[in-house]
Structure formats: structure tokens, C-alpha cells
Design an enzyme around this catalytic site. Structure first.
Site, PDB file in Angstrom:
ATOM      1  N   GLU A  40      51.031 -47.619 -69.592  1.00  0.00           N
ATOM      2  CA  GLU A  40      49.878 -47.275 -70.435  1.00  0.00           C
ATOM      3  C   GLU A  40      49.375 -45.844 -70.194  1.00  0.00           C
ATOM      4  O   GLU A  40      49.068 -45.471 -69.055  1.00  0.00           O
ATOM      5  CB  GLU A  40      48.739 -48.254 -70.168  1.00  0.00           C
ATOM      6  CG  GLU A  40      47.544 -48.056 -71.085  1.00  0.00           C
ATOM      7  CD  GLU A  40      46.693 -49.310 -71.148  1.00  0.00           C
ATOM      8  OE1 GLU A  40      47.049 -50.209 -71.927  1.00  0.00           O
ATOM      9  OE2 GLU A  40      45.701 -49.398 -70.396  1.00  0.00           O
ATOM     10  N   LYS A  86      46.490 -43.869 -70.206  1.00  0.00           N
ATOM     11  CA  LYS A  86      45.086 -44.280 -70.064  1.00  0.00           C
ATOM     12  C   LYS A  86      44.332 -43.162 -69.352  1.00  0.00           C
ATOM     13  O   LYS A  86      44.178 -43.180 -68.122  1.00  0.00           O
ATOM     14  CB  LYS A  86      45.077 -45.583 -69.226  1.00  0.00           C
ATOM     15  CG  LYS A  86      43.732 -46.232 -69.012  1.00  0.00           C
ATOM     16  CD  LYS A  86      43.928 -47.534 -68.211  1.00  0.00           C
ATOM     17  CE  LYS A  86      42.626 -48.261 -67.989  1.00  0.00           C
ATOM     18  NZ  LYS A  86      42.792 -49.488 -67.174  1.00  0.00           N
ATOM     19  N   LYS A 108      46.485 -49.454 -78.266  1.00  0.00           N
ATOM     20  CA  LYS A 108      45.511 -50.184 -77.463  1.00  0.00           C
ATOM     21  C   LYS A 108      44.119 -49.763 -77.905  1.00  0.00           C
ATOM     22  O   LYS A 108      43.693 -48.636 -77.696  1.00  0.00           O
ATOM     23  CB  LYS A 108      45.747 -49.822 -75.998  1.00  0.00           C
ATOM     24  CG  LYS A 108      45.086 -50.708 -75.000  1.00  0.00           C
ATOM     25  CD  LYS A 108      45.912 -51.975 -74.860  1.00  0.00           C
ATOM     26  CE  LYS A 108      45.361 -52.928 -73.830  1.00  0.00           C
ATOM     27  NZ  LYS A 108      45.141 -52.352 -72.536  1.00  0.00           N
ATOM     28  N   GLU A 116      45.780 -60.771 -76.866  1.00  0.00           N
ATOM     29  CA  GLU A 116      45.337 -60.822 -75.475  1.00  0.00           C
ATOM     30  C   GLU A 116      44.375 -61.988 -75.248  1.00  0.00           C
ATOM     31  O   GLU A 116      43.438 -62.194 -76.025  1.00  0.00           O
ATOM     32  CB  GLU A 116      44.634 -59.504 -75.125  1.00  0.00           C
ATOM     33  CG  GLU A 116      44.094 -59.466 -73.698  1.00  0.00           C
ATOM     34  CD  GLU A 116      43.438 -58.137 -73.409  1.00  0.00           C
ATOM     35  OE1 GLU A 116      44.121 -57.097 -73.527  1.00  0.00           O
ATOM     36  OE2 GLU A 116      42.234 -58.132 -73.084  1.00  0.00           O
ATOM     37  N   ASN A 167      45.191 -61.150 -69.742  1.00  0.00           N
ATOM     38  CA  ASN A 167      44.526 -60.045 -69.053  1.00  0.00           C
ATOM     39  C   ASN A 167      43.884 -60.548 -67.761  1.00  0.00           C
ATOM     40  O   ASN A 167      43.007 -61.411 -67.787  1.00  0.00           O
ATOM     41  CB  ASN A 167      43.469 -59.404 -69.961  1.00  0.00           C
ATOM     42  CG  ASN A 167      43.077 -58.018 -69.461  1.00  0.00           C
ATOM     43  OD1 ASN A 167      43.323 -57.679 -68.303  1.00  0.00           O
ATOM     44  ND2 ASN A 167      42.472 -57.232 -70.327  1.00  0.00           N
ATOM     45  N   GLU A 180      48.816 -58.559 -67.820  1.00  0.00           N
ATOM     46  CA  GLU A 180      48.083 -57.308 -68.018  1.00  0.00           C
ATOM     47  C   GLU A 180      47.044 -57.089 -66.921  1.00  0.00           C
ATOM     48  O   GLU A 180      46.336 -58.022 -66.535  1.00  0.00           O
ATOM     49  CB  GLU A 180      47.316 -57.339 -69.346  1.00  0.00           C
ATOM     50  CG  GLU A 180      48.137 -57.493 -70.591  1.00  0.00           C
ATOM     51  CD  GLU A 180      47.241 -57.547 -71.839  1.00  0.00           C
ATOM     52  OE1 GLU A 180      47.728 -57.970 -72.878  1.00  0.00           O
ATOM     53  OE2 GLU A 180      46.048 -57.182 -71.751  1.00  0.00           O
ATOM     54  N   SER A 181      46.921 -55.864 -66.498  1.00  0.00           N
ATOM     55  CA  SER A 181      45.846 -55.367 -65.622  1.00  0.00           C
ATOM     56  C   SER A 181      45.997 -55.758 -64.156  1.00  0.00           C
ATOM     57  O   SER A 181      46.412 -56.871 -63.821  1.00  0.00           O
ATOM     58  CB  SER A 181      44.460 -55.844 -66.092  1.00  0.00           C
ATOM     59  OG  SER A 181      44.184 -55.405 -67.392  1.00  0.00           O
TER      60      SER A 181
HETATM   61  O1  LIG Z   1      40.438 -50.750 -67.674  1.00  0.00           O
HETATM   62  C1  LIG Z   1      39.209 -50.861 -67.798  1.00  0.00           C
HETATM   63  O2  LIG Z   1      38.385 -50.322 -67.038  1.00  0.00           O
HETATM   64  C2  LIG Z   1      38.637 -51.680 -68.931  1.00  0.00           C
HETATM   65  C3  LIG Z   1      37.257 -51.792 -69.022  1.00  0.00           C
HETATM   66  C4  LIG Z   1      36.702 -52.501 -70.065  1.00  0.00           C
HETATM   67  C5  LIG Z   1      37.508 -53.102 -71.014  1.00  0.00           C
HETATM   68  C6  LIG Z   1      38.901 -52.989 -70.909  1.00  0.00           C
HETATM   69  C7  LIG Z   1      39.451 -52.286 -69.880  1.00  0.00           C
HETATM   70  N1  LIG Z   1      40.837 -52.143 -69.780  1.00  0.00           N
HETATM   71  C8  LIG Z   1      41.720 -52.535 -70.814  1.00  0.00           C
HETATM   72  C9  LIG Z   1      43.043 -52.934 -70.371  1.00  0.00           C
HETATM   73  O3  LIG Z   1      43.510 -53.908 -70.913  1.00  0.00           O
HETATM   74  C10 LIG Z   1      43.803 -52.153 -69.361  1.00  0.00           C
HETATM   75  O4  LIG Z   1      43.750 -50.807 -69.694  1.00  0.00           O
HETATM   76  C11 LIG Z   1      45.277 -52.541 -69.216  1.00  0.00           C
HETATM   77  O5  LIG Z   1      45.457 -53.909 -69.134  1.00  0.00           O
HETATM   78  C12 LIG Z   1      45.850 -51.879 -67.970  1.00  0.00           C
HETATM   79  O6  LIG Z   1      45.104 -52.296 -66.831  1.00  0.00           O
HETATM   80  P1  LIG Z   1      45.300 -51.570 -65.429  1.00  0.00           P
HETATM   81  O7  LIG Z   1      46.757 -51.596 -65.101  1.00  0.00           O
HETATM   82  O8  LIG Z   1      44.496 -52.378 -64.463  1.00  0.00           O
HETATM   83  O9  LIG Z   1      44.785 -50.181 -65.595  1.00  0.00           O
END
Ligand SMILES: O=C(O)c1ccccc1NCC(=O)[C@H](O)[C@H](O)COP(=O)(O)O
Length: 274
Positions: free
Chosen positions: A55, A57, A116, A161, A182, A212-213
Site C-alpha cells: 500500500e 500510504k 483505497k 472489507e 481488517n 489487512e492491517s
Molecule cells: O491506517 C490507519 O491509521 C487508519 C485509520 C483510520 C481508518 C483506516 C485506517 N487504515 C486503513 C487501512 O485499511 C490500512 O491502511 C491498510 O489495511 C494497511 O494497514 P497497515 O499495514 O496497518 O498500515
């Protein structure tokens, strides 16, 4: 959508901004000839790579500071590191994304690109072409089946999601075949890899499941794969430092070589404030 008061203030602000932007997006209906996401995952697996959606980001409500490198250079580094697909934030106010970034990245790479954003109205789908769009079950509410259909009519592949079993059931009822679980709770903004482990067993075998995340290490990757993930979506851990090396480390997680930059095991941390 459920009670907005249950959401973290940052998420309420994201949704409010998304609704404000939606009006400005009503324009010509897009028609997409998408790059096949499933085929990209299969190519990665055939090649010995874990299917990773990396991603772009630049920042987020849970990130300190922002990364202002050229997003195209970041995206190319992720692909060079073995990413099967890319995710590009288009939300401008809280994630530093833009439609222009998405279009530049998609022009520069040949892997599928996920848009996204926080799509709550059909008109938002026409803001840009991408290979895949994200629809968040919690925010789409009762409109989820219509939004899935509207996205597919335009040619998009859809990643729906979810965060719990009830949302999984709603995603399935809406016809979703690629579902992201997520690990980040959008009410508390806390990450718990146990979320994927608790939801994944309830998904039918023919659904493509994306974890995810909160995936930060090869050990986390292996943990999500063991729990049934077909692919992983990773932002922060790849954006923190050398994106090519970080991506390579995660896509090689099953090879057990720790990738180019070594391996750190965070798999015991089931709940990580972000
Ligand atoms: O990433 C955040 O801080 C966030 C805050 C509020 C709503 C959504 C958020 N993230 C969206 C996502 O889905 C993530 O960017 C994506 O899954 C990647 O997650 P990560 O690997 O933990 O950065």
C-alpha cells in the site's frame, strides 16, 4: 451504517470528508478493463512469493509524520520487491492520497491497483479508473449490495472489507468473492491480528481472503497464512524505510530467509495500539 458515535473521531472525520467529496465526483460513468487480481495472486504463488498487496500510504491518522517521496518511485520499489498488487490511498485529507497519485501509479506499473478510499456513494466510483475498488461493509451499510453491483457494472473487481462475522455474512450476501478482514478496529483504531483468525474460519472455501492491517514481520505473514489468508494487504510496515527491501522481506516470508533486511518476530503481539 451503524452508529457514527461508535467510531473513532478520526474515522468520523474521514467519513464526513468522503461525503463532502462525493458530490464533486458525479461525472461520466467510468468503464474499466481491469488487470486480473486473482491471476496476479496465482502468478506470485507460482513464483514462490507470498501474494502481497503493498500500500502506497503517505500518512494516516495513526502514523507520525508523512512520507513525501514520489509515490510512483515508491510503487515501483514495491513491485521490484515482489508485490503482487498495489493499493493506493486516494483519500486526501487524512491519508495524503489523491486521484492523481492513483492514475500516475497505475500508468507506471503493470500489476493490479486497488483504489483505497471510503466509498459511500455510487458517484464516488466514477472519480478514477482502477483495477479493484475497496468497499467497507461497515460504511456501505444497507447500500453494500448496490455498491458492489455498481462497481462491477463499471468493470471493477471489488474487495469488500469486513471486521467481524456479521459483516462477513453481509459481504457474502452482497455477492462478494474477494473479502478483506481488517485487523484494525475502526472504532478504537487498535490492531489485533486475532481478528482475522476469528473471522476467517467462517468464510466459504471459494472466497479469496485478504488479511489487512497490522502485518509487520515475516512471522505475522506466516501467522495470517496459517489462519487461511490467500493474500495480505500491508501499508505501514512497507512504507517505513526501504519499501523494496521491506516488500521483499514479507513476500519471502515462507522461504524463511527473512528477506533482504532480516526478520523480527512480532507474532506474539496480539494487540498493538497503532
Ligand atoms: O491506517 C490507519 O491509521 C487508519 C485509520 C483510520 C481508518 C483506516 C485506517 N487504515 C486503513 C487501512 O485499511 C490500512 O491502511 C491498510 O489495511 C494497511 O494497514 P497497515 O499495514 O496497518 O498500515
Amino acid at each position: 451504517m451503524d452508529d457514527p458515535d461508535e467510531l473513532a473521531p478520526a474515522v468520523r472525520s474521514i467519513l464526513s470528508a468522503a461525503r463532502d467529496r462525493a458530490d464533486a465526483r458525479a461525472g461520466a460513468t467510468v468503464s474499466v478493463a481491469p488487470r486480473d487480481l486473482s491471476a496476479a495472486f496465482e502468478r506470485a504463488e507460482a513464483d514462490g512469493r507470498v501474494p502481497v498487496i503493498a500500500e502506497v500510504k503517505p500518512t494516516s491518522p495513526t502514523t507520525d509524520g508523512a512520507r513525501d517521496d514520489d509515490p510512483v518511485a515508491l510503487a515501483e520499489g514495491m513491485v521490484a520487491g515482489g508485490a503482487a498488487a498495489l493499493s493506493v490511498l486516494t483519500e486526501p485529507e487524512h491519508f495524503g492520497g489523491s486521484i492523481e497519485t492513483l492514475e500516475r501509479v497505475r500508468d507506471a506499473v503493470d500489476v493490479p491497483v486497488l483504489r483505497k478510499d471510503f466509498v459511500v456513494e455510487e458517484a464516488q466510483l466514477d472519480a478514477a479508473e482502477s483495477d479493484v475498488v475497496l468497499l467497507i461493509a461497515r460504511f456501505a451499510g444497507d447500500d453494500l449490495p448496490d455498491l458492489v453491483a455498481a462497481a462491477r457494472e463499471r468493470g471493477f473487481q471489488v474487495l469488500v472489507e469486513v471486521h467481524d462475522r456479521a459483516e462477513l455474512e453481509r459481504a457474502l450476501a452482497a455477492g462478494a468473492t474477494t473479502i478483506g478482514v481488517n485487523n484494525r478496529d475502526l472504532a478504537e483504531l487498535v490492531v489485533d491480528l486475532g481478528t482475522f483468525e476469528s473471522v476467517a474460519p467462517h468464510a466459504p472455501d471459494d472466497v479469496t481472503l485478504v488479511a489487512e492491517s497490522g502485518i509487520g514481520s515475516p512471522a505475522d505473514v506466516r501467522r495470517m497464512l496459517a489462519a487461511g489468508a490467500d493474500a495480505l494487504l500491508v501499508g505501514s510496515a512497507i512504507m517505513d524505510g526501504d519499501v523494496e527491501a521491506n516488500t521483499r522481506e514479507l513476500v519471502r516470508a515462507e522461504a524463511g530467509d527473512g528477506g533482504a533486511s532480516g526478520e523480527s518476530d512480532t507474532s506474539d503481539a496480539t494487540e498493538t495500539p497503532t
